[in-house]
Design a protein around this motif. Structure first.
Motif, PDB file in Angstrom:
ATOM      1  N   PRO A 205      98.491 -18.040 133.250  1.00 47.61           N
ATOM      2  CA  PRO A 205      97.578 -19.187 133.260  1.00 47.61           C
ATOM      3  C   PRO A 205      98.280 -20.536 133.197  1.00 47.61           C
ATOM      4  O   PRO A 205      97.623 -21.556 133.249  1.00 47.61           O
ATOM      5  N   GLU A 206      99.595 -20.524 133.139  1.00 40.27           N
ATOM      6  CA  GLU A 206     100.288 -21.818 133.037  1.00 40.27           C
ATOM      7  C   GLU A 206     100.628 -22.415 134.405  1.00 40.27           C
ATOM      8  O   GLU A 206     101.142 -23.511 134.477  1.00 40.27           O
ATOM      9  N   THR A 207     100.328 -21.672 135.510  1.00 45.11           N
ATOM     10  CA  THR A 207     100.626 -22.243 136.829  1.00 45.11           C
ATOM     11  C   THR A 207      99.346 -22.388 137.653  1.00 45.11           C
ATOM     12  O   THR A 207      98.363 -21.689 137.425  1.00 45.11           O
ATOM     13  N   ALA A 208      99.399 -23.303 138.620  1.00 43.28           N
ATOM     14  CA  ALA A 208      98.243 -23.562 139.482  1.00 43.28           C
ATOM     15  C   ALA A 208      98.384 -22.779 140.776  1.00 43.28           C
ATOM     16  O   ALA A 208      99.499 -22.563 141.249  1.00 43.28           O
ATOM     17  N   PRO A 209      97.262 -22.339 141.385  1.00 45.12           N
ATOM     18  CA  PRO A 209      97.348 -21.729 142.714  1.00 45.12           C
ATOM     19  C   PRO A 209      98.024 -22.716 143.673  1.00 45.12           C
ATOM     20  O   PRO A 209      97.632 -23.885 143.723  1.00 45.12           O
ATOM     21  N   PRO A 210      99.024 -22.267 144.444  1.00 45.35           N
ATOM     22  CA  PRO A 210      99.739 -23.198 145.322  1.00 45.35           C
ATOM     23  C   PRO A 210      98.831 -23.907 146.331  1.00 45.35           C
ATOM     24  O   PRO A 210      99.054 -25.084 146.630  1.00 45.35           O
TER      25      PRO A 210
ATOM     26  N   LEU B  34      93.934 -26.958 133.350  1.00 47.82           N
ATOM     27  CA  LEU B  34      93.193 -25.709 133.420  1.00 47.82           C
ATOM     28  C   LEU B  34      91.743 -25.874 133.882  1.00 47.82           C
ATOM     29  O   LEU B  34      91.269 -25.067 134.688  1.00 47.82           O
ATOM     30  N   PRO B  35      91.015 -26.902 133.408  1.00 48.83           N
ATOM     31  CA  PRO B  35      89.614 -27.012 133.870  1.00 48.83           C
ATOM     32  C   PRO B  35      89.488 -27.135 135.394  1.00 48.83           C
ATOM     33  O   PRO B  35      88.635 -26.477 136.000  1.00 48.83           O
ATOM     34  N   MET B  36      90.344 -27.951 136.028  1.00 50.15           N
ATOM     35  CA  MET B  36      90.250 -28.072 137.492  1.00 50.15           C
ATOM     36  C   MET B  36      90.643 -26.768 138.173  1.00 50.15           C
ATOM     37  O   MET B  36      90.068 -26.384 139.198  1.00 50.15           O
ATOM     38  N   ILE B  37      91.630 -26.078 137.600  1.00 53.32           N
ATOM     39  CA  ILE B  37      92.031 -24.782 138.170  1.00 53.32           C
ATOM     40  C   ILE B  37      90.877 -23.785 138.061  1.00 53.32           C
ATOM     41  O   ILE B  37      90.544 -23.072 139.004  1.00 53.32           O
TER      42      ILE B  37
ATOM     43  N   ASN C 218      87.648 -24.457 137.802  1.00 53.58           N
ATOM     44  CA  ASN C 218      86.577 -24.833 138.732  1.00 53.58           C
ATOM     45  C   ASN C 218      86.896 -24.357 140.140  1.00 53.58           C
ATOM     46  O   ASN C 218      86.034 -23.840 140.856  1.00 53.58           O
ATOM     47  N   TRP C 219      88.138 -24.533 140.542  1.00 58.89           N
ATOM     48  CA  TRP C 219      88.583 -24.131 141.880  1.00 58.89           C
ATOM     49  C   TRP C 219      88.462 -22.615 142.041  1.00 58.89           C
ATOM     50  O   TRP C 219      87.945 -22.124 143.029  1.00 58.89           O
ATOM     51  N   LEU C 220      88.929 -21.891 141.024  1.00 65.98           N
ATOM     52  CA  LEU C 220      88.870 -20.427 141.086  1.00 65.98           C
ATOM     53  C   LEU C 220      87.437 -19.931 141.152  1.00 65.98           C
ATOM     54  O   LEU C 220      87.120 -18.994 141.888  1.00 65.98           O
ATOM     55  N   GLU C 221      86.560 -20.583 140.385  1.00 64.81           N
ATOM     56  CA  GLU C 221      85.171 -20.155 140.358  1.00 64.81           C
ATOM     57  C   GLU C 221      84.539 -20.352 141.729  1.00 64.81           C
ATOM     58  O   GLU C 221      83.753 -19.527 142.199  1.00 64.81           O
ATOM     59  N   ALA C 222      84.888 -21.463 142.408  1.00 69.21           N
ATOM     60  CA  ALA C 222      84.268 -21.770 143.702  1.00 69.21           C
ATOM     61  C   ALA C 222      84.934 -21.029 144.857  1.00 69.21           C
ATOM     62  O   ALA C 222      84.264 -20.512 145.739  1.00 69.21           O
ATOM     63  N   VAL C 223      86.249 -20.981 144.871  1.00 68.80           N
ATOM     64  CA  VAL C 223      86.993 -20.453 146.022  1.00 68.80           C
ATOM     65  C   VAL C 223      87.457 -19.025 145.781  1.00 68.80           C
ATOM     66  O   VAL C 223      87.600 -18.234 146.703  1.00 68.80           O
TER      67      VAL C 223
END
Ligand code: ZN
Length: 446
Positions: free
Chosen positions: A65-70, A40-43, A45-50
């Motif tokens: 929240p249990e899946t990552a953006p593809p 979740l933390p990396m997801i 961070n990614w969401l916050e930036a991109v």
């Protein structure tokens, strides 16, 4: 001779091709585990930036929240700041050889990702890569270089979860030849209109995103194309009105021949009837020849070629058009998104190093562009859409200080499946053209 004594000119194209054959023949590299499991933390961070700055759930993360953006698939296995791609990595080996031969700069040009299933929190992915193709040396607008294509396959406990064909251009900085092509400089080869005192207002309008129609000062008749004298009353002074930017196809031709510099044929040229009463000729962008018809509703678009030229053009209006998204590409955005995608190439965060490699400023990395394309389509498709594939081609680099405008339309549909064509334009032309394949949730197919 010791390795220190090898000069770039000692490495011949034949040597590079032989090495490429050897690396390709070795096939897939040994699978390398991602540094961390999907987390979740990396997801976040990614969401916050991109992602959408206003909505952390802009990609449906709050709902699932249990899946990552593809589009994060590549992020999980990036080598990191001090990491290595591992022994036997074909891209690492090819990059090292091309660096030695003087092709020290790099840009990504193509990325085709396929997603076999969603990644869940805790999934531990591994990456294996093989060299598909090496082509060169080629003259490009950036300089002499080699195109290197690799295929990556991500697995989870041996099960393939995603794959990607990825192409980069390794080039010699500062070796660009004037007029060299193909490359990310559409402005070099386009036909430019003659601008006269009579037509200056029209082109200034296009640059400002306005479609301007000449209006007679005496009788208020509108006329197009612009000219020195009113055909109704003969008066020779005129102003203009700003058109609504809508219209319908009055007539059209499909142009196959002769070739048009800067254009891939065929193109559709339409005579558009404006509600204001005049007709204007322009290219009908993104038009499927089978859907073009007299009466087709269209709206104006403005294609900024460079500081001196913006071309008005037309695009069909339909329910299957995605609303545009404008992204302000600040230096902070470029850097934050590069780091959130674990891409530590200096050209994405260090202006001096970026200009040393031939760029005018730091620029967006391809992992971010892929993420932006996914974010854009996800906002339209809703949180329950399932992404199958994102395929993109990069054109002009998108530098810090640029504005990136994403537009899209449904280019194919079958059942719940949709194919979305996405274009991202920045100051110097098309930054990205992409195709996204996804499946919409059954209840709200559109
Ligand atoms: Zn008049």
């Amino acid at each position: 001779m010791t390795p220190e004594e090898i000069r770039p000119e000692d490495i011949r194209p034949e040597d590079i091709k032989l090495a490429a054959d050897r690396i390709a023949a070795a096939g897939d590299s040994k699978p390398r585990l991602a540094r961390d499991p999907v987390n979740l933390p990396m997801i976040r961070n990614w969401l916050e930036a991109v992602g959408d700055p206003g909505v952390l759930g802009g990609l449906g993360l709050l709902e699932s929240p249990e899946t990552a953006p593809p589009a994060m698939i590549q992020v999980w296995t990036m080598p990191g700041l001090h990491g290595s791609r591992g022994d036997g990595d074909p891209l690492g080996a090819m990059t090292a050889l091309l660096d030695e031969a003087g092709y020290t700069s790099v840009v990504a040009t193509n990325c085709e990702q396929e997603y076999y299933r969603c990644l869940k929190l805790g999934d531990q992915v591994a990456l294996a890569a093989r060299l598909l193709d090496v082509a060169g040396p080629k003259r490009t607008a950036l300089g002499e270089g080699w195109f290197v294509t690799t295929r990556s396959t991500w697995t989870c406990d041996g099960e393939p979860v995603a794959s990607m064909d990825f192409r980069i251009l390794k080039f010699k900085p500062g070796s660009a030849a004037p007029g060299a092509s193909p490359g990310p400089s559409p402005g070099d080869e386009i036909i430019r209109p003659m601008v006269s005192p009579d037509t200056e207002f029209f082109w200034a309008g296009a640059a400002a995103g306005e479609l301007r129609i000449q209006r007679c000062d005496a009788c208020a008749a509108l006329r197009h194309p612009p000219g020195p004298m009113c055909p109704v009353c003969g008066n020779d002074t005129a102003g203009y009105v700003v058109a609504a930017g809508t219209g319908e196809v009055y007539s059209y031709v499909v142009h196959h021949h002769p070739p048009v510099p800067g254009k891939k044929l065929p193109i559709v040229i339409a005579l558009v009837r404006l509600p204001e009463g005049v007709r204007i000729v322009g290219e009908l962008l993104g038009a499927d020849r089978d859907e073009v018809r007299v009466g087709l509703p269209v709206r104006a678009e403005f294609i900024r070629i460079d500081d001196d030229l913006t071309l008005p053009a037309w695009r069909a209006v339909s329910a299957a058009t995605l609303p545009p998204l404008v992204i302000d590409v600040t230096p902070t955005f470029v850097i934050a998104s590069a780091l959130a995608t674990r891409d530590f190439q200096d050209v994405h965060h260090d202006r001096d190093r970026a200009s040393a490699s031939g760029a005018k400023d730091i620029f967006l990395n391809i992992l971010t562009t892929t993420g932006l394309v996914q974010r854009y389509v996800a906002a339209w498709a809703g949180p329950d859409a399932v992404f199958r594939a994102i395929s993109l081609r990069l054109g002009a680099p998108c530098h810090a200080g640029d504005t990136l405008t994403l537009t899209g339309r449904v280019s194919a549909e079958a059942g719940a499946e949709r194919e979305i064509a996405v274009t991202g334009r920045c100051g110097v032309g098309d930054h990205v053209t992409a195709t996204v394949r996804l499946v919409l949730p059954a209840k709200e197919n559109r």
